[in-house]
Write a protein that holds these residues in place. Structure first.
Motif, short mmCIF file in Angstrom:
data_model
loop_
_atom_site.label_atom_id
_atom_site.label_comp_id
_atom_site.label_asym_id
_atom_site.label_seq_id
_atom_site.Cartn_x
_atom_site.Cartn_y
_atom_site.Cartn_z
N GLY A 111 -41.63 11.57 -3.45
CA GLY A 111 -41.84 10.17 -3.12
C GLY A 111 -41.13 9.82 -1.83
N TYR A 112 -40.74 8.56 -1.70
CA TYR A 112 -40.04 8.15 -0.48
C TYR A 112 -38.84 7.28 -0.83
CZ TYR A 112 -42.23 3.47 -0.70
OH TYR A 112 -42.62 2.21 -1.08
N LEU A 113 -38.00 7.05 0.18
CA LEU A 113 -36.86 6.16 0.03
C LEU A 113 -36.67 5.34 1.30
CD1 LEU A 113 -34.29 7.39 1.83
CD2 LEU A 113 -34.21 9.03 -0.03
N LEU A 114 -36.03 4.21 1.13
CA LEU A 114 -35.63 3.34 2.24
C LEU A 114 -34.12 3.27 2.23
CD1 LEU A 114 -38.15 0.42 1.53
CD2 LEU A 114 -38.49 2.38 3.05
N GLN A 115 -33.49 3.30 3.43
CA GLN A 115 -32.04 3.30 3.46
C GLN A 115 -31.54 2.68 4.76
OE1 GLN A 115 -32.01 7.98 4.87
NE2 GLN A 115 -30.56 7.39 3.33
N ILE A 116 -30.31 2.19 4.72
CA ILE A 116 -29.64 1.64 5.89
C ILE A 116 -28.15 1.76 5.66
CG2 ILE A 116 -29.54 -0.76 5.07
CD1 ILE A 116 -30.19 -1.62 7.98
N PHE A 117 -27.37 1.84 6.75
CA PHE A 117 -25.94 2.09 6.68
C PHE A 117 -25.17 0.99 7.40
CE2 PHE A 117 -28.22 5.98 6.24
CZ PHE A 117 -27.53 6.72 5.30
N THR A 118 -24.09 0.53 6.78
CA THR A 118 -23.23 -0.46 7.43
C THR A 118 -22.29 0.24 8.40
OG1 THR A 118 -21.34 -0.37 5.90
CG2 THR A 118 -23.22 -1.78 5.27
N LYS A 119 -21.70 -0.55 9.27
CA LYS A 119 -20.55 -0.07 10.03
C LYS A 119 -19.34 -0.01 9.08
CE LYS A 119 -22.20 -1.89 14.45
NZ LYS A 119 -21.88 -2.75 15.65
N PRO A 120 -18.25 0.66 9.48
CA PRO A 120 -17.07 0.72 8.61
C PRO A 120 -16.64 -0.66 8.14
CG PRO A 120 -16.81 2.25 10.43
CD PRO A 120 -18.07 1.46 10.71
N VAL A 121 -16.20 -0.72 6.89
CA VAL A 121 -15.90 -2.02 6.28
C VAL A 121 -14.44 -2.44 6.48
CG1 VAL A 121 -17.72 -1.83 4.56
CG2 VAL A 121 -15.43 -0.96 4.02
N GLY A 122 -13.59 -1.53 6.99
CA GLY A 122 -12.19 -1.86 7.19
C GLY A 122 -11.77 -1.72 8.64
N ASP A 123 -10.47 -1.80 8.89
CA ASP A 123 -9.96 -1.70 10.25
C ASP A 123 -10.10 -0.29 10.81
OD1 ASP A 123 -9.14 -4.40 10.40
OD2 ASP A 123 -7.33 -3.93 9.27
N ARG A 124 -9.93 0.71 9.96
CA ARG A 124 -10.07 2.09 10.42
C ARG A 124 -11.55 2.50 10.35
NH1 ARG A 124 -4.96 5.60 8.03
NH2 ARG A 124 -3.47 3.87 7.85
N PRO A 125 -11.99 3.38 11.25
CA PRO A 125 -13.39 3.83 11.21
C PRO A 125 -13.59 4.90 10.13
CG PRO A 125 -12.26 4.91 13.02
CD PRO A 125 -11.27 3.95 12.41
N THR A 126 -13.53 4.47 8.88
CA THR A 126 -13.59 5.42 7.76
C THR A 126 -14.69 5.03 6.77
OG1 THR A 126 -11.74 4.20 6.72
CG2 THR A 126 -11.18 6.18 7.99
N VAL A 127 -14.38 4.21 5.79
CA VAL A 127 -15.31 3.97 4.68
C VAL A 127 -16.41 2.98 5.08
CG1 VAL A 127 -15.49 3.32 2.25
CG2 VAL A 127 -13.36 4.31 3.12
N PHE A 128 -17.65 3.28 4.65
CA PHE A 128 -18.76 2.36 4.86
C PHE A 128 -19.71 2.44 3.68
CE2 PHE A 128 -19.77 6.38 6.99
CZ PHE A 128 -21.07 6.66 6.59
N PHE A 129 -20.76 1.62 3.71
CA PHE A 129 -21.74 1.58 2.62
C PHE A 129 -23.12 1.99 3.11
CE2 PHE A 129 -18.79 -1.84 1.05
CZ PHE A 129 -18.33 -1.15 -0.05
N GLU A 130 -23.89 2.52 2.20
CA GLU A 130 -25.32 2.74 2.38
C GLU A 130 -26.05 1.90 1.35
OE1 GLU A 130 -28.61 6.33 1.53
OE2 GLU A 130 -26.47 6.80 1.65
N LEU A 131 -27.13 1.26 1.75
CA LEU A 131 -28.06 0.65 0.80
C LEU A 131 -29.26 1.56 0.69
CD1 LEU A 131 -27.99 -3.10 1.92
CD2 LEU A 131 -26.81 -2.08 -0.04
N ILE A 132 -29.71 1.81 -0.53
CA ILE A 132 -30.81 2.74 -0.75
C ILE A 132 -31.78 2.16 -1.78
CG2 ILE A 132 -29.51 4.06 -2.48
CD1 ILE A 132 -30.94 6.59 -1.37
N GLU A 133 -33.07 2.28 -1.48
CA GLU A 133 -34.13 1.87 -2.40
C GLU A 133 -35.04 3.08 -2.59
OE1 GLU A 133 -36.27 -1.83 -1.55
OE2 GLU A 133 -38.12 -0.84 -2.14
N ARG A 134 -35.07 3.64 -3.77
CA ARG A 134 -35.84 4.85 -4.05
C ARG A 134 -37.21 4.52 -4.62
NH1 ARG A 134 -32.97 9.62 -3.78
NH2 ARG A 134 -30.69 9.44 -3.76
N HIS A 135 -38.18 5.28 -4.18
CA HIS A 135 -39.54 5.22 -4.74
C HIS A 135 -39.99 6.64 -5.04
CE1 HIS A 135 -40.35 0.92 -3.97
NE2 HIS A 135 -39.47 1.10 -3.01
N GLY A 136 -39.33 7.24 -6.03
CA GLY A 136 -39.67 8.59 -6.44
C GLY A 136 -38.86 9.68 -5.79
#
Length: 396
Positions: A345-370
């Motif tokens: 199937g396919y998926l849709l995804q996008i990534f945030t920039k780092p969520v804190g002061d250091r360029p470390t942790v960030f989030f991905e949003l993902i929508e799966r279609h199979g």
């Protein structure tokens, strides 16, 4: 096995069923009978942050999470504040030091805002710990019970990469808001959910140690190898990394593990390891059933996403490969959402920039279609976007 026994307590509370979870996170059929380390699913992601009180407000106001429990000086916990927030089946525990000598403060000084514990719900803590010990794992906390008026939780913990741990949790005899020592806490009506489940958590480790940690999850926790990306699969003109994915039997819990590779310039993994001060959790993929609305809401609330060049959406090879998706490509382009397709199937995804002061942790949003994959067809565009941000920070 009944649905009630298969779902985690958090999934039942979120009123998710197995069909919804299959769509959200790509579950597969699985026979748990012979599993030496059965994992029911995610329990909580525990963070150490510089200011838990403000972080809790941020995740409520921006990410639409609901405050459900609290521990701190008012409840007898003189060491730190801990705020428990949830969205669907995702549970964050945000901890911030009260006592300057707190281990939470020490962790934050070394690493900045980051993930201390990826806790997993299991049906038998003692069985899992016995197997882990026999396979050479470091047991940080022996199996023990904690109780209050809501019942009893059985807990233990093992070490994994860096200073990250996995606390193993059996909640089958407990009805409280989180754990003994926490009290129920609300901050008003529950907001509309932006995301419903946790899809995967990515760990970054040092050069040459990826296979060691893949072997750890195979041997100690009975996880299987789900995917592998090496060489040109996961490289740009300037930087490269290697990645392998391990997963629990039904794929509910998935851990991509990354290490840097030698290239002309420093990769995103090198940058993470430098600024985090060692191995740790790089990003969390949050599963949503409406990524367009999620991006619109989050962007309106100030969340910054990695940008995708217009040429990505006009590339004939991409258009031919992805085929038809649920929305016009122009809708994805206007938001910078990436799309990938595989044999399932396919998926849709996008990534945030780092969520804190250091360029470390960030989030991905993902929508799966199979699709059961991780957007391999997007790696080139994604890593080039990350390189642009590294260059802006002067770390490339």
């Amino acid at each position: 096995m009944s649905i009630d026994a298969t779902l985690t307590s958090q999934e039942r509370l979120a009123e998710l069923d197995l069909d919804q979870l299959r769509r959200l996170v790509g579950l597969v059929e699985y026979d748990a009978e012979g599993d030496p380390f059965p994992v029911t699913g995610w329990d909580a992601v525990v963070w150490a942050v510089g200011n838990a009180t403000q972080a809790a407000q941020f995740y409520r106001a921006v990410y639409g999470m609901e405050l459900v429990a609290y521990s701190g000086p008012e409840t007898g916990n003189r060491d730190h504040h801990a705020y428990v927030l949830r969205s669907g089946a995702v549970r964050f525990v945000l901890t911030g030091a009260v006592d300057p000598a707190s281990p939470v403060a020490d962790h934050h000084r070394r690493h900045g805002d980051g993930i201390v514990d990826i806790a997993l719900e299991v049906p038998d803590v003692d069985r899992c710990i016995a197997h882990a010990r026999a396979e050479g794992a470091t047991v940080l906390t022996e199996p023990h019970d904690v109780s209050d008026e809501h019942g009893t939780v059985r807990l233990a913990a093992i070490a994994t990469y860096g200073e990250t741990r996995h606390t193993l949790v059996d909640r089958s005899r407990y009805t409280g808001p989180y754990l003994p020592g926490f009290v129920a806490r609300s901050a008003g009506p529950a907001p509309k959910r932006i995301f419903q489940a946790l899809d995967h958590v990515v760990g970054n480790v040092e050069l040459g140690r990826m296979d060691e940690w893949v072997g750890f999850y195979n041997r100690v926790m009975g996880f299987t190898n789900m995917a592998e990306f090496v060489g040109e699969d996961i490289a740009t003109e300037y930087s490269a990394l290697m990645s392998k994915v391990v997963a629990s039997g039904n794929h509910r819990v998935k851990f991509p593990l990354n290490e840097p590779a030698v290239a002309k310039k420093r990769s995103q993994i090198d940058e993470y390891l430098e600024f985090y001060g060692g191995p740790g959790a790089q990003h969390l993929a949050l599963a949503t059933n409406d990524i367009l609305t999620a991006v619109d809401v989050l962007r309106e609330r100030g969340v910054e996403f990695l940008s995708t060049p217009a040429s990505y959406y006009s590339d004939p090879a991409l258009r031919a490969r992805i085929g038809e998706v649920r929305v016009p490509i122009e809708e994805l382009a206007s938001r910078g959402i990436l799309v990938d397709r595989d044999e399932d199937g396919y998926l849709l995804q996008i990534f945030t920039k780092p969520v804190g002061d250091r360029p470390t942790v960030f989030f991905e949003l993902i929508e799966r279609h199979g699709s059961l994959g991780f957007g391999a067809g997007n790696f080139q565009a994604l890593f080039e976007a990350i390189e642009r941000e590294q260059a802006r920070r002067g770390n490339f």
